[in-house]
Every structure is written in structure tokens, then in C-alpha cells.
Design an enzyme around this catalytic site. Structure first.
Site, short mmCIF file in Angstrom:
data_model
loop_
_atom_site.label_atom_id
_atom_site.label_comp_id
_atom_site.label_asym_id
_atom_site.label_seq_id
_atom_site.Cartn_x
_atom_site.Cartn_y
_atom_site.Cartn_z
N GLY A 15 0.83 -1.20 0.00
CA GLY A 15 0.00 0.00 0.00
C GLY A 15 0.87 1.26 0.00
O GLY A 15 0.51 2.27 0.61
N GLY A 19 -1.69 7.58 -0.40
CA GLY A 19 -1.97 7.94 0.99
C GLY A 19 -0.75 7.92 1.90
O GLY A 19 0.35 8.31 1.51
N ILE A 20 -0.96 7.41 3.12
CA ILE A 20 0.12 7.45 4.11
C ILE A 20 1.27 6.50 3.74
O ILE A 20 2.41 6.76 4.09
CB ILE A 20 -0.41 7.12 5.53
CG1 ILE A 20 -1.14 5.78 5.57
CG2 ILE A 20 -1.34 8.23 6.02
CD1 ILE A 20 -1.63 5.40 6.97
N GLY A 21 0.96 5.41 3.03
CA GLY A 21 2.01 4.47 2.63
C GLY A 21 2.97 5.11 1.64
O GLY A 21 4.18 4.86 1.68
N SER A 142 -6.51 0.25 12.85
CA SER A 142 -7.36 1.43 12.93
C SER A 142 -8.14 1.45 14.25
O SER A 142 -8.53 0.40 14.76
CB SER A 142 -8.35 1.45 11.76
OG SER A 142 -9.29 2.50 11.95
N TYR A 167 -14.95 -3.64 7.28
CA TYR A 167 -13.66 -2.96 7.39
C TYR A 167 -13.16 -2.99 8.85
O TYR A 167 -12.01 -3.33 9.12
CB TYR A 167 -13.80 -1.52 6.90
CG TYR A 167 -12.55 -0.69 7.07
CD1 TYR A 167 -11.43 -0.90 6.28
CD2 TYR A 167 -12.50 0.32 8.04
CE1 TYR A 167 -10.28 -0.15 6.45
CE2 TYR A 167 -11.36 1.08 8.21
CZ TYR A 167 -10.25 0.84 7.42
OH TYR A 167 -9.11 1.59 7.60
N1 LIG Z 1 -7.59 6.94 5.90
C1 LIG Z 1 -7.97 6.67 7.14
O1 LIG Z 1 -8.76 7.39 7.76
C2 LIG Z 1 -7.40 5.47 7.85
C3 LIG Z 1 -7.67 5.31 9.23
C4 LIG Z 1 -7.17 4.21 9.90
C5 LIG Z 1 -6.40 3.27 9.21
N2 LIG Z 1 -6.17 3.43 7.87
C6 LIG Z 1 -5.38 2.40 7.19
O2 LIG Z 1 -4.27 3.00 6.57
C7 LIG Z 1 -3.83 2.16 5.49
C8 LIG Z 1 -3.52 3.02 4.28
O3 LIG Z 1 -4.71 3.60 3.81
P1 LIG Z 1 -4.83 5.07 3.24
O4 LIG Z 1 -5.80 5.77 4.10
O5 LIG Z 1 -3.49 5.67 3.00
O6 LIG Z 1 -5.63 4.77 1.88
P2 LIG Z 1 -5.21 4.75 0.34
O7 LIG Z 1 -4.71 6.08 -0.07
O8 LIG Z 1 -6.39 4.22 -0.37
O9 LIG Z 1 -4.04 3.69 0.28
C9 LIG Z 1 -4.33 2.31 0.28
C10 LIG Z 1 -3.19 1.55 -0.34
O10 LIG Z 1 -3.52 0.15 -0.33
C11 LIG Z 1 -3.30 -0.38 -1.63
N3 LIG Z 1 -4.24 -1.45 -1.93
C12 LIG Z 1 -5.59 -1.47 -1.77
N4 LIG Z 1 -6.10 -2.61 -2.22
C13 LIG Z 1 -5.06 -3.36 -2.66
C14 LIG Z 1 -4.94 -4.64 -3.24
N5 LIG Z 1 -6.00 -5.41 -3.50
N6 LIG Z 1 -3.70 -5.09 -3.57
C15 LIG Z 1 -2.62 -4.32 -3.36
N7 LIG Z 1 -2.67 -3.09 -2.82
C16 LIG Z 1 -3.87 -2.62 -2.48
C17 LIG Z 1 -3.50 0.78 -2.59
O11 LIG Z 1 -2.76 0.50 -3.76
P3 LIG Z 1 -3.26 0.90 -5.25
O12 LIG Z 1 -3.89 2.24 -5.13
O13 LIG Z 1 -2.01 0.88 -6.05
O14 LIG Z 1 -4.22 -0.15 -5.62
C18 LIG Z 1 -2.91 1.95 -1.79
O15 LIG Z 1 -1.53 2.03 -1.98
C19 LIG Z 1 -4.93 1.13 5.28
O16 LIG Z 1 -4.53 -0.11 5.86
C20 LIG Z 1 -6.11 1.70 6.04
O17 LIG Z 1 -6.98 0.69 6.51
C21 LIG Z 1 -6.64 4.52 7.19
#
Ligand SMILES: NC(=O)c1ccc[n+]([C@@H]2O[C@H](COP(=O)([O-])OP(=O)(O)OC[C@H]3O[C@@H](n4cnc5c(N)ncnc54)[C@H](OP(=O)(O)O)[C@@H]3O)[C@@H](O)[C@H]2O)c1
Length: 291
Positions: A15, A19-21, A142, A167
Site C-alpha cells: 500500500g 496515501g500514508i504508505g 485502525s 472494514y
Molecule cells: N484513511 C484513514 O482514515 C485510515 C484510518 C485508519 C487506518 N487506515 C489504514 O491506513 C492504510 C492506508 O490507507 P490510506 O488511508 O493511505 O488509503 P489509500 O490512499 O487508499 O491507500 C491504500 C493503499 O492500499 C493499496 N491497496 C488497496 N487494495 C489493494 C490490493 N488489492 N492489492 C494491493 N494493494 C492494495 C493501494 O494501492 P493501489 O492504489 O495501487 O491499488 C494503496 O496504496 C490502510 O490499511 C487503512 O486501513 C486509514
């Protein structure tokens, strides 16, 4: 145990394309690490690799859809062939889906990507992490896990599907998995496992597949002062679990903006953790007796 050195170390960040990744991947590469970014988007992956400005280390992209066991196994083989050491493994890829989707393996998508993929990838890479120790495993969980319960008779939400419940359940699984893994890893392995709540970060792409109603709710919640966190803050929380010397010694922690924090009772319940471990092993097809 000490911390992984920046220069020369290898970090796998799932990931890492968004986003954060994405921010974390760049931060670790700026610290001198070689960062193996895993994600689906070829475009975003290529953009990360080509933007080398300010990086002492490097970013490489490994395109993988983590929703199937075959893809996770093939990613693991690719990583083991490409890197002779793995110092850091960050399970950060995550998704939320507005409707119930089944993967090719017949599993509910959120569970497959958010929990089963980290479980299997850790299983496949653990020997290399131990051989590279001191090493760290970091899982992005989360705070929403507190609204969930692991219903083992319906882990795939077949009876009733609610996107947020599915989720939240997968994020509860992230914490129970991390705590159980930390418990099972002997201190001599030199590998720690911790998880983090990065904050509520409405600006990422996480909810791109959510219903219009959920997206509107998130947009509204983001307007409440003090509720949201920035991507930069979220990435810093992840980075501290990778780089802070404290998490080279502490293991099995759930970390929030307040530091190590108690997660829900279910997340640390030994019976729940063991059940999840065994069910997950069965679903991905490995012997549960590991590490
Ligand atoms: N945003 C929030 O409020 C929040 C709060 C708590 C925890 N989190 C956690 O933080 C983490 C990062 O999320 P984010 O908020 O930064 O969202 P994001 O911008 O949507 O990033 C999600 C990442 O996961 C990858 N991903 C999703 N489905 C995938 C799949 N089937 N195979 C491979 N890669 C996949 C995406 O890659 P591609 O785009 O290249 O597919 C993207 O790099 C997640 O685990 C999320 O649950 C987020």
C-alpha cells in the site's frame, strides 16, 4: 534489539502507492533505505520510482493485487529473489468496499486484502526477516476496530454485509494478529511486531469504493474541528514504529497518537487470537504451527 539502519536496509511497504504508505515509502527512502513498494497502480508505482529527488536510498515497485493467495505467494517469491535481506515489513495496504465482493479464492475482499494477505505474506517472509534481524513488522490497523467483533461463524460477512463493519472487523483482525505474532516470536528472533492507528485521514483514497452516503459522512466528519489527521501525521506515526528505537524493543503494541494504547479487549483475548490464527492458517493453506 536495536533499530534497522537507514542506509543499506530494505523495507517492504504494501500500500505504498497512495496515501500514508506513499509518504512513508518516500520517508524511508530519504533515510537511505531501499523500499520495495507494493500496490496495484502501475501509474502511481512508476511515478514513485521515477521521483528520486531528495532520496538517499531507492524505491522499487512490485505490482501486486494482494487479494489472492497465489498473488501473495508470487510476490513473496519475487521479494525473496530480489532482496537478500528484509529489515522492515510494513503491512499498510487496505481497502473498504461498498458492496460484498468475493475474491477469486472465494473470500470476502476486505478480509482477504486487509488481513489474510498480511498473514500469508508474513508467513512467507519471516525467515528472511529473522535472518536480517534486528527487524520489524508493522501493521496499519485502525481505531475503528473497537466497533467490531470477530464472528468466526461468519468471518466473510455472508449473512449480512455492511461495509464499515467488514472494514472494522478486518482492522480488529490486524491487531489480534499482531499481538499473537509478537507473542509467538521468541525474543531471540530479533523481530518485533507492532501495529498503529494512523488517525482518521479523510484525504486519502481509502474510501474511493465506498457508497456515496459513506463518502458524504466522511466528508462531513472531516469538517469537525480536531477530528481529522493529515496524511503527514499518519505517515509519521507509521515511521515511528519503523525507526523509533523504542519499537526495536517493545513488541505487540497498538500505537495511537497517544503512544502505546490498550486496544479493545477482544483484540488481546488469547482465545480469540489463537482462533483467528488457526482459521487464517486454514484459509491461506499453511500449517498453523508457526513461527
Ligand atoms: N484513511 C484513514 O482514515 C485510515 C484510518 C485508519 C487506518 N487506515 C489504514 O491506513 C492504510 C492506508 O490507507 P490510506 O488511508 O493511505 O488509503 P489509500 O490512499 O487508499 O491507500 C491504500 C493503499 O492500499 C493499496 N491497496 C488497496 N487494495 C489493494 C490490493 N488489492 N492489492 C494491493 N494493494 C492494495 C493501494 O494501492 P493501489 O492504489 O495501487 O491499488 C494503496 O496504496 C490502510 O490499511 C487503512 O486501513 C486509514
Amino acid at each position: 534489539m536495536s533499530m534497522p539502519e537507514g542506509t543499506g536496509s530494505v523495507a517492504v511497504v504494501t500500500g505504498g502507492t497512495s496515501g500514508i504508505g506513499r509518504l512513508l515509502a518516500r520517508d524511508l527512502a530519504a533515510d537511505g533505505m531501499t523500499v520495495a513498494v507494493v500496490g496495484r497502480s502501475e501509474t502511481r508505482g512508476a511515478a514513485l520510482v521515477s521521483d528520486t529527488e531528495g532520496l538517499e536510498g531507492a524505491i522499487r515497485f512490485h505490482r501486486t493485487d494482494l487479494s489472492t493467495r497465489n498473488a501473495v505467494r508470487s510476490l513473496a517469491r519475487e521479494l525473496l529473489t530480489t532482496y537478500d535481506r528484509i529489515d522492515v515489513l510494513v503491512h499498510n495496504a487496505g481497502c473498504s468496499s461498498s458492496r460484498r465482493v468475493e475474491t477469486e479464492d472465494g473470500f470476502e475482499l476486505t478480509l482477504a486484502v486487509n488481513h489474510l494477505a498480511p498473514y500469508l505474506l508474513t508467513h512467507e517472509l519471516l525467515d528472511r526477516l529473522v535472518a536480517s534481524a534486528p527487524a520489524r513488522i508493522v501493521v496499519t490497523a485502525s481505531g475503528i476496530h473497537t466497533r467490531a467483533s470477530l464472528e468466526f461463524d461468519d468471518l466473510g460477512c455472508e449473512r449480512e454485509y455492511d461495509a464499515l463493519d467488514a472494514y472494522a472487523r478486518s482492522k480488529l483482525a490486524n491487531i489480534a494478529f499482531t499481538v499473537e505474532l509478537a507473542d509467538r516470536l521468541p525474543t531471540e528472533s530479533g523481530v518485533t511486531a507492532n501495529c498503529v492507528h494512523p488517525g482518521f485521514i479523510p484525504s486519502t483514497n481509502l474510501f474511493r469504493d465506498s457508497s456515496l452516503r459513506t463518502r458524504l459522512l466522511i466528508r462531513a466528519a472531516a469538517l469537525v474541528p480536531g477530528v481529522g489527521t493529515t496524511e503527514r501525521e499518519g505517515a509519521e506515526r507509521l515511521r515511528s514504529l519503523v525507526m523509533d528505537p523504542m519499537y526495536g524493543d517493545r513488541t505487540g503494541e497498538y500505537v495511537t497518537g497517544d503512544g502505546p494504547t490498550a486496544p479493545s479487549a477482544e483484540a488481546t483475548d488469547p482465545a480469540v487470537r489463537e482462533m483467528l490464527w488457526n482459521v487464517s492458517a486454514d484459509l491461506v493453506g499453511v500449517d498453523p504451527d508457526w513461527p
